[in-house]
Design a protein around this motif. Sequence first.
Motif, mmCIF file in Angstrom:
data_model
loop_
_atom_site.group_PDB
_atom_site.id
_atom_site.type_symbol
_atom_site.label_atom_id
_atom_site.label_comp_id
_atom_site.label_asym_id
_atom_site.label_seq_id
_atom_site.Cartn_x
_atom_site.Cartn_y
_atom_site.Cartn_z
ATOM 1 N N LYS A 133 16.488 -17.650 -22.234
ATOM 2 C CA LYS A 133 16.270 -16.302 -22.775
ATOM 3 C C LYS A 133 16.630 -16.239 -24.261
ATOM 4 O O LYS A 133 15.894 -15.666 -25.070
ATOM 5 N N ASN A 134 17.734 -16.844 -24.630
ATOM 6 C CA ASN A 134 18.144 -16.848 -26.040
ATOM 7 C C ASN A 134 17.155 -17.631 -26.898
ATOM 8 O O ASN A 134 16.858 -17.243 -28.028
ATOM 9 N N HIS A 135 16.658 -18.740 -26.348
ATOM 10 C CA HIS A 135 15.695 -19.565 -27.081
ATOM 11 C C HIS A 135 14.411 -18.789 -27.367
ATOM 12 O O HIS A 135 13.816 -18.933 -28.447
ATOM 13 N N LEU A 136 13.989 -17.943 -26.417
ATOM 14 C CA LEU A 136 12.723 -17.220 -26.537
ATOM 15 C C LEU A 136 12.901 -15.797 -27.084
ATOM 16 O O LEU A 136 11.945 -15.023 -27.106
ATOM 17 N N ALA A 137 14.096 -15.471 -27.519
ATOM 18 C CA ALA A 137 14.393 -14.113 -27.984
ATOM 19 C C ALA A 137 13.382 -13.639 -29.020
ATOM 20 O O ALA A 137 13.047 -14.358 -29.966
ATOM 21 N N GLY A 138 12.879 -12.413 -28.812
ATOM 22 C CA GLY A 138 11.907 -11.839 -29.731
ATOM 23 C C GLY A 138 10.477 -12.251 -29.465
ATOM 24 O O GLY A 138 9.555 -11.717 -30.091
ATOM 25 N N ARG A 139 10.266 -13.184 -28.532
ATOM 26 C CA ARG A 139 8.918 -13.691 -28.267
ATOM 27 C C ARG A 139 8.483 -13.416 -26.829
ATOM 28 O O ARG A 139 7.477 -13.968 -26.380
#
Length: 332
Positions: A133-139
Motif C-alpha cells: 500500500k505504501n509503495h503504491l500510495a497516490g496511484r
Amino acid sequence: MKILQIIPGLEQGGAEIHLINLANELFKRGHEIIIAHSGGSLEKNLCDGIKIIHLPVDRKNLFTGLYSAFKLENLKIDLIHVHSRVPAWIAWIIASRKKIKWLMTAHAMYSLNAGIIPLKHADGIICVSEAVKNHLAGRISDLNTVIPNGIKIPDKKNTQPENNIFLSVGRLTRLKCIDITLKALAQLKNYEWQYNIIGDGAQLNELKNLADELKIFDRVKFHGAQNKNYVENLMLNSSCLLFPSNSEGMPLTMLEAMSVNLPVIASDIEGVQQFSKSGANLIEPENISKWKTAIENFILNRISSDLDSKNIISIERMTDLTEEFYKKVLAK
C-alpha cells in the motif's frame, strides 16, 4: 453474489495460491465464482462447480486484451475482482462499457509506470500488505484496504531436526534469488547439509546448471511444482526455510513456514520487515557473503531470523475481510 475473478494464469505462485484459497472459500459460502485465466496446473485445486474460462488474459497486448474484454463483458455478474495488472486493464475496459464495479488485489511491488494506470480508476483496491500500500500510495483508488494473505492454519508443527535440511519454495525466477543461496551453500561444503527446492519457472534449468558448476548438485534436490500436502510435509521435516527474495508483497511461503514453527532465514525487504521483531537478523538481499554467514550461524548455533507470527490470519478470516470490502465497493 456472482463474482468474476481474473488472473493471468494458475501456475505456482503466491497470487495464484491466494486466488485459489479465496475462490474456494467464497464458493463454499454460496457465491457463484467464475475464473478467467490462461491455464495452469493449479486449476485442478479449484472446487468442482467453479466455472473456468480460458482466455489470453496474461498477454500484454492491446488486441488480446480487447478480445478478452469482449468475451467476458456479457457475463451476468455482480463484481469483477482481478489479481494482476493486465487483468486490471481488461476489467477497466469492461467496467467502462457495462458499468460493472471492479476491484483489484495488489500482490506485489509493481513498477510505478503506465502499467498500473487502471489501479487509480478501480472501484476498490486490496493490498496484501502495508508495504504494498505504501509503495503504491497516490496511484490507487481512494477506496483501499490491506488484507493479508490468509493461510491454512496447520495442526502439526515442525520437529526442527538436528540435521541441516534447508528448504526453499516458490516460482523459480530472478526475484526469488535462489542462485544466491546456492552460491552461499557452495562455500559451506565442509558441513553436512541438504537443500530442497520446490517450484518451477524460467530459471529452473539455469539453477540446475549452477548447482552442477558449483559441485553441489548431489546435495541439492529440485522437486518441481508440488501440491500443498507435499510442501507441508517437507516444511514439517526440514531444519530451516531459506527465503532470499529481493522483493515480496506478502511472503506466503514464509508465513506457512512460520505457522508450523519452521525456522526461517529471510531477506531484509519490506514484505518481510512487517513480520520482524527488533533485531530480527534479516539478511541483506543478494549479498552472498552475508547469506553464507547467516546459514553457517544456523548450522553452528541454530540462529535464524526472529519473526513474529501474531499477524498471520486464516483463509477464513481473509475471506471475511474480503466479503466486507466487496460490500463497500458495491455500495460506492
